[in-house]
Write an enzyme that holds these catalytic residues in place. Structure first.
Site, mmCIF file in Angstrom:
data_model
loop_
_atom_site.group_PDB
_atom_site.id
_atom_site.type_symbol
_atom_site.label_atom_id
_atom_site.label_comp_id
_atom_site.label_asym_id
_atom_site.label_seq_id
_atom_site.Cartn_x
_atom_site.Cartn_y
_atom_site.Cartn_z
ATOM 1 N N CYS A 162 28.112 47.802 26.765
ATOM 2 C CA CYS A 162 29.336 47.965 26.957
ATOM 3 C C CYS A 162 30.268 46.984 26.094
ATOM 4 C CB CYS A 162 29.441 47.192 28.627
ATOM 5 S SG CYS A 162 29.254 45.723 28.942
ATOM 6 N N HIS A 210 37.303 32.402 35.705
ATOM 7 C CA HIS A 210 37.412 33.932 35.840
ATOM 8 C C HIS A 210 36.049 34.066 34.690
ATOM 9 C CE1 HIS A 210 37.973 38.193 35.568
ATOM 10 N NE2 HIS A 210 37.931 37.974 34.079
ATOM 11 N N HIS A 260 33.184 41.007 35.472
ATOM 12 C CA HIS A 260 33.245 41.683 36.512
ATOM 13 C C HIS A 260 31.877 42.125 36.909
ATOM 14 C CE1 HIS A 260 37.525 42.154 35.497
ATOM 15 N NE2 HIS A 260 37.519 42.406 37.000
ATOM 16 N N ASP A 285 25.799 49.422 38.080
ATOM 17 C CA ASP A 285 25.024 50.495 37.341
ATOM 18 C C ASP A 285 24.129 49.747 36.392
ATOM 19 O OD1 ASP A 285 26.926 49.108 35.570
ATOM 20 O OD2 ASP A 285 27.758 50.845 35.104
ATOM 21 N N ARG A 289 25.010 45.121 37.133
ATOM 22 C CA ARG A 289 25.429 44.693 35.927
ATOM 23 C C ARG A 289 26.664 43.480 36.049
ATOM 24 N NH1 ARG A 289 29.385 47.259 32.312
ATOM 25 N NH2 ARG A 289 29.820 48.904 33.607
ATOM 26 N N CYS A 324 28.797 41.900 33.894
ATOM 27 C CA CYS A 324 29.610 42.134 32.502
ATOM 28 C C CYS A 324 30.425 40.936 32.333
ATOM 29 C CB CYS A 324 30.490 43.431 32.719
ATOM 30 S SG CYS A 324 31.244 43.685 31.136
#
Ligand SMILES: [Zn+2]
Length: 132
Positions: A65, A102, A105, A109, A117, A119
């Site tokens: 990704c 932060h 996300h 999947d 996941r 990410c």
């Protein structure tokens, strides 16, 4: 978990502009540009802001990704998850449970065993390599 709060002035002085933007302004680094995207070094990924250990290298995998991906946090209480509907998308934001930075996300999947996941932006993390 005990919360910590840092002054924005201190963070601006201590973090790089990218690290500040991602962790404090919910930014996203451009895909495939982050320091840890393809890293396979063993160790502990800590929060860049507060130093809390968040993800272990054992749970990192190549998702393709463009950002570091983990299938689980070090412990459930290490991260907080929030509904995020910015940009017209329904996503789940992940933040550091200790300082609120932060991180990235979470998506449903991922690979086994969790199917999840995480990410995460490289800019939110600091790898603490395992001692040889
Ligand atoms: Zn933190």
């Amino acid at each position: 978990m005990e919360k910590v709060k840092f002054s924005q002035d201190e963070l601006k002085a201590r973090l790089t502009p990218d690290q500040y933007h991602v962790t404090q302004e919910k930014g996203t680094e451009r895909p495939f540009t982050g320091e840890y995207t393809d890293t396979e070094t063993e160790g502990m990924y800590r929060c860049i802001v507060c130093g809390e250990p968040l993800f272990a290298s054992e749970t990192k995998y190549h998702s393709g990704c463009g950002w570091p991906a983990f299938y689980a946090p070090l412990a459930e209480e290490k991260v907080d998850e929030h509904n995020d509907t910015t940009f017209g998308m329904r996503r789940t934001e992940v933040t550091c449970a200790k300082c609120g930075a932060h991180l990235g996300h979470v998506f449903p999947d991922g690979p086994r065993p969790t199917g999840t996941r995480y990410c995460i932006n490289s800019a939110s993390l600091k790898l603490d390599p395992k001692e040889k």
